[in-house]
Design a protein around this motif. Sequence first.
Motif, PDB file in Angstrom:
ATOM      1  N   LEU A 253       0.827  -1.206   0.000  1.00 44.51           N
ATOM      2  CA  LEU A 253       0.000   0.000   0.000  1.00 44.51           C
ATOM      3  C   LEU A 253       0.863   1.258   0.000  1.00 44.51           C
ATOM      4  O   LEU A 253       0.562   2.252  -0.682  1.00 44.51           O
ATOM      5  CB  LEU A 253      -0.917   0.002   1.229  1.00 44.51           C
ATOM      6  N   LYS A 254       1.961   1.211   0.771  1.00 49.75           N
ATOM      7  CA  LYS A 254       2.861   2.366   0.774  1.00 49.75           C
ATOM      8  C   LYS A 254       3.480   2.583  -0.595  1.00 49.75           C
ATOM      9  O   LYS A 254       3.658   3.730  -1.047  1.00 49.75           O
ATOM     10  CB  LYS A 254       3.951   2.161   1.822  1.00 49.75           C
ATOM     11  N   ASP A 255       3.818   1.456  -1.274  1.00 52.12           N
ATOM     12  CA  ASP A 255       4.352   1.604  -2.633  1.00 52.12           C
ATOM     13  C   ASP A 255       3.338   2.256  -3.556  1.00 52.12           C
ATOM     14  O   ASP A 255       3.689   3.124  -4.378  1.00 52.12           O
ATOM     15  CB  ASP A 255       4.757   0.227  -3.175  1.00 52.12           C
ATOM     16  N   GLU A 256       2.074   1.831  -3.424  1.00 48.38           N
ATOM     17  CA  GLU A 256       1.035   2.449  -4.251  1.00 48.38           C
ATOM     18  C   GLU A 256       0.904   3.941  -3.946  1.00 48.38           C
ATOM     19  O   GLU A 256       0.760   4.767  -4.856  1.00 48.38           O
ATOM     20  CB  GLU A 256      -0.295   1.738  -4.013  1.00 48.38           C
ATOM     21  N   LYS A 257       0.959   4.271  -2.620  1.00 53.33           N
ATOM     22  CA  LYS A 257       0.886   5.693  -2.261  1.00 53.33           C
ATOM     23  C   LYS A 257       2.072   6.466  -2.822  1.00 53.33           C
ATOM     24  O   LYS A 257       1.933   7.604  -3.279  1.00 53.33           O
ATOM     25  CB  LYS A 257       0.845   5.841  -0.746  1.00 53.33           C
ATOM     26  N   ASN A 258       3.231   5.813  -2.784  1.00 55.30           N
ATOM     27  CA  ASN A 258       4.415   6.482  -3.343  1.00 55.30           C
ATOM     28  C   ASN A 258       4.249   6.721  -4.843  1.00 55.30           C
ATOM     29  O   ASN A 258       4.634   7.773  -5.379  1.00 55.30           O
ATOM     30  CB  ASN A 258       5.662   5.638  -3.086  1.00 55.30           C
ATOM     31  N   LYS A 259       3.686   5.701  -5.517  1.00 54.82           N
ATOM     32  CA  LYS A 259       3.441   5.874  -6.950  1.00 54.82           C
ATOM     33  C   LYS A 259       2.473   7.028  -7.204  1.00 54.82           C
ATOM     34  O   LYS A 259       2.676   7.860  -8.108  1.00 54.82           O
ATOM     35  CB  LYS A 259       2.895   4.585  -7.542  1.00 54.82           C
ATOM     36  N   ASP A 266       4.693  14.580 -10.786  1.00 55.78           N
ATOM     37  CA  ASP A 266       4.821  14.748 -12.237  1.00 55.78           C
ATOM     38  C   ASP A 266       3.828  15.774 -12.770  1.00 55.78           C
ATOM     39  O   ASP A 266       4.174  16.618 -13.616  1.00 55.78           O
ATOM     40  CB  ASP A 266       4.620  13.404 -12.935  1.00 55.78           C
ATOM     41  N   THR A 267       2.594  15.707 -12.280  1.00 59.80           N
ATOM     42  CA  THR A 267       1.593  16.694 -12.729  1.00 59.80           C
ATOM     43  C   THR A 267       1.993  18.110 -12.317  1.00 59.80           C
ATOM     44  O   THR A 267       1.837  19.071 -13.089  1.00 59.80           O
ATOM     45  CB  THR A 267       0.232  16.346 -12.130  1.00 59.80           C
ATOM     46  N   VAL A 268       2.527  18.245 -11.078  1.00 60.26           N
ATOM     47  CA  VAL A 268       2.983  19.576 -10.629  1.00 60.26           C
ATOM     48  C   VAL A 268       4.111  20.078 -11.515  1.00 60.26           C
ATOM     49  O   VAL A 268       4.171  21.259 -11.893  1.00 60.26           O
ATOM     50  CB  VAL A 268       3.420  19.504  -9.151  1.00 60.26           C
ATOM     51  N   ASP A 269       5.034  19.159 -11.876  1.00 59.56           N
ATOM     52  CA  ASP A 269       6.136  19.564 -12.763  1.00 59.56           C
ATOM     53  C   ASP A 269       5.610  20.013 -14.121  1.00 59.56           C
ATOM     54  O   ASP A 269       6.104  21.001 -14.715  1.00 59.56           O
ATOM     55  CB  ASP A 269       7.117  18.409 -12.929  1.00 59.56           C
ATOM     56  N   LYS A 270       4.621  19.286 -14.618  1.00 58.41           N
ATOM     57  CA  LYS A 270       4.036  19.672 -15.905  1.00 58.41           C
ATOM     58  C   LYS A 270       3.397  21.051 -15.818  1.00 58.41           C
ATOM     59  O   LYS A 270       3.529  21.885 -16.726  1.00 58.41           O
ATOM     60  CB  LYS A 270       3.007  18.627 -16.349  1.00 58.41           C
ATOM     61  N   GLU A 334       3.843  22.494   0.607  1.00 57.52           N
ATOM     62  CA  GLU A 334       3.153  21.200   0.722  1.00 57.52           C
ATOM     63  C   GLU A 334       4.029  20.050   0.251  1.00 57.52           C
ATOM     64  O   GLU A 334       4.057  18.971   0.852  1.00 57.52           O
ATOM     65  CB  GLU A 334       1.864  21.248  -0.109  1.00 57.52           C
ATOM     66  N   GLN A 335       4.769  20.292  -0.847  1.00 55.08           N
ATOM     67  CA  GLN A 335       5.667  19.237  -1.357  1.00 55.08           C
ATOM     68  C   GLN A 335       6.749  18.895  -0.340  1.00 55.08           C
ATOM     69  O   GLN A 335       7.081  17.724  -0.128  1.00 55.08           O
ATOM     70  CB  GLN A 335       6.298  19.712  -2.672  1.00 55.08           C
TER      71      GLN A 335
END
Length: 672
Positions: A253-259, A266-270, A334-335
């Motif tokens: 679950l943590k891996d999924e949250k990390n993903k 990525d969206t913020v970078d875009k 926030e980041q």
Amino acid sequence: MERLEREYARLCAAAGAAPQEAVLRRLRELDGPRGRLDLAAHSLSLQTCSALGRLLPGAAPLAALALGDCGLSEEGVRLLLHGLCSNTTVKSLDLKGNNLRTEGAEALGKLLRQNKSIRSLTLEWNSLGLWEEGFSFFCQGLRANNCLQQLDLRNNQINHQGAGELAMALTQNASLQELDLRWNNIGLLGGRALLNCLHSNKTLKRLELAGNNVPGDILKAVEQALDHNQDREAILSEAQNQVNILSKEVLSLKDEKNKQFMDFVDTVDKQKEEKARSERTSAARVSQLQEALDEQYSIMNSLKTKLQMTEAALALSEQKVHNLGELLNAMKQEQNSVAECHFKQLQQQKQESADREGKLLHDLSAADEKNLLLRNQVDELERKCRVQQDQLFQVKQDLTSTTAELKLRAVQAEERLEMEKRRFKQSLEDVESLRVKEVDRMTQHMEASEHSMQNRIQRLEAIRISLEEELSQVKAAALTERGQAEEELMKVRSQARLEEQQRLEHLKEKLRLMTESRDEAQNCCLKQKEMVAEAQAKAKQLSLYADGLRRRLDELQQDLDSKEEEKVAELNKVKVELQEQIGHLEAERAAQDGLREKIAALERQLKALSSNHREALLDKEGEISLLLEKLRMKEAEISRMREEEAQRASFLQNAIMVYVQGSPLGAHSSRR
């Protein structure tokens, strides 16, 4: 280990004593930093004990130390154990057959309080229980110890008072798993004390009390308490396995949250890239406007209104840029907060993984120590067989050397007698006949004794070969039985796990179906209630239908309860079957203990045979010394007879000379 060998020689030289060759050889034979120093059955001097005690502190390159049957003194044991107090690598210590008493018990108590690495301690065939004060010190050290897992106290003359002290120590000890108290004098009171301590001790899995005059009901109660501890350990291991499974799910679950977090980043970078692109385009537009303003400066007055409008638009765009900058700063904060949380979670995961790895390494080290103990027992048996073979070979060499010497002496005596025979053949016929008879009798006696010795050696060789064959058969049988037991245990565990998983999946599927049906029924109830609200005329019919649905829900709930009861009953059956299989395995383990006792009996028989063989050799050496004494006496008699014959010959020669001189012929010859 050349370093240990040099250090031991240096310490012995500093103490003014010569290093023992057996200790040097064992130190030279050490293999690797986790080797086993086996000094069993070697007599160690006080200087050697002092030197070894100085070598052992710290991280000495030893994993096991065997000092059984070394005849250690109280002072030597104290020096050795003082060095082991600060040792961090020795996992197994063997001190059996050293007649340890008060000072030895006190030193052992100090060792148990200070040492944090010893997992197995063997104290068989000592006298720790004779002195209550020393044994109380030992029990206090056991109470404070938190790393010892195996303790062997067989044949230590422990009475009921010592058993009471030991029980008080076990109430606070949380690491000991196996305790062997066979062949002591614990009795009824000691058995009760040990039984009472098992109510508070939940880690002890194996307690041997055979040969202690303990009643059968107490032994059964002790076995039940130990079975309860084993069941508790099994339940704890199952719970740990479930915790591990849940931790794996949490990690997934943590891996999924990390993903998801990475996708968000990525969206913020875009968005940042799009904003930078818009800023670049706006800057290009501003420059174009500035150029237009420079070119259109001549018509500025006519375009003031337009310029004001453009300035207002620029102010609005700057306000928007400022607002976007504030939003960007908020997003960065926030980041950063999210990154800190993620870093903390990663640190917690690393700590948990390190703890799990430490536990697994601890379990692996315990299994390795058990295997090392079994291998050490096999090596000790093989070493004893080799010692017996060496002794037999030495006896054969001694016999061949003695027979060769006797034959050489007999040949020399015969040559001397032949020479004397040629000289004094006529005068020594009687003596020669007596000598020949004596030599024949001696040779016959020697041949008979040699023949009897050869027959006895052949019988001993046959007995040794048969004992070695029985020992090899017992070893092979024990290994095969152990392998079969382990395979059966693995099969039973895997089968039980598969059955339990299948049943759990089946029950989960049934629960899912029942929940779906319950959800459908609830949806139907909601629909019926809406229809009641819309059509009041059909309220009675809908209420009857709702009652039917409620009864159906009750029936479904009853079915669910019955299914849960069946699940509990099946789980109880599985537990009962596992307990029966564990009982069978315990019986097989008891059979293996019987085989070990047989091996010990065979070893005692080998010792008895070796002692008889030594006595026979001593008898033969006495007979050989008597025969040599007789030979020396005969040689003295022969030399005396030679001297007498020489005197007689000289007397005869003198008489002949006197006779010749006194005769007329002699007088005539003298006148001439």
